[in-house]
Enzyme design. Structure first.
Site, PDB file in Angstrom:
ATOM      1  CG  ASP A 164      48.642  30.617  19.858  1.00 17.11           C
ATOM      2  OD1 ASP A 164      47.916  29.670  19.522  1.00 17.11           O
ATOM      3  OD2 ASP A 164      49.579  30.507  20.667  1.00 17.11           O
ATOM      4  CG  ASP A 219      51.584  23.711  21.511  1.00 11.67           C
ATOM      5  OD1 ASP A 219      50.839  24.071  20.582  1.00 11.67           O
ATOM      6  OD2 ASP A 219      51.964  24.466  22.420  1.00 11.67           O
TER       7      ASP A 219
HETATM    8  C1  GLA Z   1      50.467  27.869  21.893  1.00 11.15           C
HETATM    9  C2  GLA Z   1      51.053  27.568  20.520  1.00 11.15           C
HETATM   10  C3  GLA Z   1      52.556  27.383  20.647  1.00 11.15           C
HETATM   11  C4  GLA Z   1      53.188  28.645  21.227  1.00 11.15           C
HETATM   12  C5  GLA Z   1      52.528  28.991  22.550  1.00 11.15           C
HETATM   13  C6  GLA Z   1      52.954  30.370  23.050  1.00 11.15           C
HETATM   14  O1  GLA Z   1      50.598  26.786  22.743  1.00 11.15           O
HETATM   15  O2  GLA Z   1      50.460  26.434  19.963  1.00 11.15           O
HETATM   16  O3  GLA Z   1      53.138  27.073  19.389  1.00 11.15           O
HETATM   17  O4  GLA Z   1      53.037  29.695  20.317  1.00 11.15           O
HETATM   18  O5  GLA Z   1      51.102  29.015  22.453  1.00 11.15           O
HETATM   19  O6  GLA Z   1      52.351  30.708  24.264  1.00 11.15           O
END
Ligand code: GLA
Length: 403
Positions: A164, A219
Site C-alpha cells: 500500500d 478504493d
Molecule cells: C487502503 C487500500 C485498501 C486497504 C486499506 C487498508 O485504503 O487502498 O485496499 O488495503 O488501505 O488500510
C-alpha cells in the site's frame, strides 16, 4: 533470477539468428540448451479473496481459517480462486531487531501457522504491507525494513504481497515499489507483488512493469456509482479503469480493486454487472465478501465459470467499451481462437435494447457465428452481422461469439 533467465533466452536466440544470417552453421540444435523460463506468476489475472472490503481492521486468524475452509467447500477453489489474502491490521510491533511480528491478540498462532493452514487446503497465502512508515490502518509500514520484511514473509510461506501507499511522505513511488520487488527477488521465493498506489503515479507506465498487478483507482465501495469520501462506486471505478486497457497483458494487470459482490449494498443484478465488467476488464478477481456466510446467489455469481473463463482467457487482452449511447454500452474483449466476449451493459433505470455489430467486433458483416449466453448458460441461435438483447436496468447480457 527470472530476469536473468529471460535475458539469456534473448541472447541465445539472437545469436542463433546472427549465425544464420552470416551463412554459418544454421542448426539451432547446435546452440547451448536454453535455460528453462521461470513460470510467470500471473499469466492470467490473479484470483482469490482479501479481508478488507468485508472486515476492514476487524480481522483475526479464526475468520481467515473459516474463509479458507469456505473457499474449498463453496467450490470457489475449484472455480479458480487461489489466494487467501490478509489485508491491513494483522501486524503487531517490530521486535528489538526490527523484525515485524503479528498482532498476538488477533493472530495468537502466528502468521506461519495461518499460511500452513491455507496451504494445506491447496490454496496460496497473501499478506499486506505499506511502502510508508505506517500502513493506512496505522500499523508499522515497511519503509526502511524492506529486505527484512520480504525475508520474514518468505520464511512464513507468503505467496502474495499487497503493498500500500499510506504515510509515504515525499517518497518516489516507482523507486519504492522497485525496492520491495528487489527485496522479494532476493528471497528467491516467488511472491506475487500487488501494487496499491491508487494510480496516482501511473504505475502502468513504468516499464518494464513492476509487480504483477497495480491498482488504478482509489478504493471501491459497495455502491453503484459516484464518489463517496475517498471511495468510488462500481461504475465510477469502471470509468477510471476502462481507458487503461492497452496497458494490461499476460503477467501484468490493471487492478480496479477488489470485488464487492455479496457485501449487501447492491442487487444481484448489479453484482452480476459488477462481476461481468471485472471479467471484461481482465481484472484480478479478488472476492471481498465473507465466503463463510455467503448465500447461493452470491456463490453462483462468483463461481460462474463461463464468466471467469472470459477473465482468464489465455490471450490476456483487456476488453473495453466500443460504443456508448446514453446509458447503453457495448463492450468487447478479444478471446483466444478468434472469439469475442461481448457485454451489453445498461446503466439506466429502464430496460433497454442494446446491439453489438460485427463491425464493432472486428468481424466481416457476412460472418455467421455461434452465440453463447454466459449468464443463462445456453446457446442462442447463430447470428450474422449483429447480436442484440433487451437488458434489465443496471444489468448486463454477456455473450461469447465464436466464428
Ligand atoms: C487502503 C487500500 C485498501 C486497504 C486499506 C487498508 O485504503 O487502498 O485496499 O488495503 O488501505 O488500510
Amino acid at each position: 533470477m527470472r530476469r536473468w533467465a529471460r535475458t539469456m533466452v534473448g541472447r541465445v536466440a539472437c545469436g542463433a539468428v546472427a549465425v544464420a544470417l552470416l551463412g554459418g552453421p544454421t542448426s539451432v540444435a547446435a546452440a547451448a540448451p536454453l535455460p528453462a523460463a521461470a513460470p510467470m506468476l500471473a499469466a492470467t489475472p490473479p484470483m482469490g479473496w482479501n479481508s478488507w472490503n468485508r472486515f476492514q481492521c476487524n480481522i483475526d486468524e479464526a475468520k481467515v481459517r473459516a474463509v479458507a475452509d469456505a473457499m474449498v467447500a463453496s467450490g470457489m477453489r475449484d472455480a479458480g480462486y487461489r489466494y487467501v489474502v490478509v489485508d491491513d491490521c494483522w501486524q503487531g510491533a517490530r521486535d528489538a531487531d526490527g523484525f515485524i511480528t503479528a498482532d498476538a491478540a488477533r493472530f495468537p498462532a502466528g502468521i506461519k501457522a495461518l499460511a500452513d493452514y491455507v496451504h494445506a487446503r491447496g490454496l496460496l497465502f497473501g499478506i499486506y504491507s505499506d511502502a510508508g512508515a505506517k500502513t493506512c490502518g496505522g500499523r508499522p509500514g515497511s519503509q526502511g525494513h524492506e529486505y527484512q520484511d520480504a525475508l520474514t514473509y518468505a520464511r512464513w510461506g507468503v505467496d502474495y504481497l499487497k503493498y500500500d501507499w499510506c504515510e509515504t511522505g515525499p517518497r518516489n513511488a516507482e523507486e519504492a515499489y522497485r525496492l520491495i520487488e528487489r527485496a522479494i527477488a532476493a528471497t528467491a521465493r516467488p511472491i506475487l507483488l500487488s501494487l496499491c498506489e491508487w494510480g496516482t503515479a501511473r504505475p502502468w507506465l513504468w516499464t518494464p512493469t513492476v509487480g504483477q498487478m497495480w491498482r488504478t483507482t482509489g478504493d471501491i465501495t459497495d455502491k453503484w456509482d459516484g464518489k463517496h469520501d475517498y471511495a468510488y462506486g462500481v461504475t465510477a471505478i469502471v470509468d477510471l479503469n476502462e481507458p487503461l486497457w492497452p496497458f494490461a497483458g499476460r503477467g501484468h494487470w490493471n487492478d480496479p480493486d477488489m470485488l464487492e459482490v455479496g457485501n449487501g449494498g447492491l442487487s444481484d443484478t448489479e453484482y452480476r454487472a459488477h462481476f461481468s465488467l471485472w471479467a471484461m476488464m481482465a481484472a484480478p478477481l479478488i472476492a471481498g465478501n465473507d465466503l463463510a456466510a455467503m448465500n447461493a446467489a452470491t456463490r453462483e455469481i462468483l463461481t460462474n465459470r463461463e464468466v471467469i473463463a472470459v477473465d482468464q482467457d489465455a490471450l490476456g487482452q483487456q476488453g473495453h467499451r466500443v460504443a456508448r449511447d446514453g446509458d447503453r454500452e457495448t463492450w468487447v474483449k478479444p478471446l483466444s481462437g478468434g472469439r469475442r466476449a461481448v457485454l451489453l451493459f445498461n446503466r439506466g433505470a429502464r430496460s433497454a435494447r442494446i446491439v453489438a455489430s460485427w463491425d464493432q467486433l472486428g468481424y466481416p458483416p457476412t460472418l455467421t457465428a455461434r452465440v453463447r449466453d454466459l449468464w443463462a448458460h445456453r446457446d442462442l441461435p447463430r447470428a450474422t452481422g449483429l447480436v442484440a438483447a433487451t437488458v434489465a436496468p443496471h444489468g448486463v447480457a454477456m455473450l461469447v461469439i465464436a466464428p
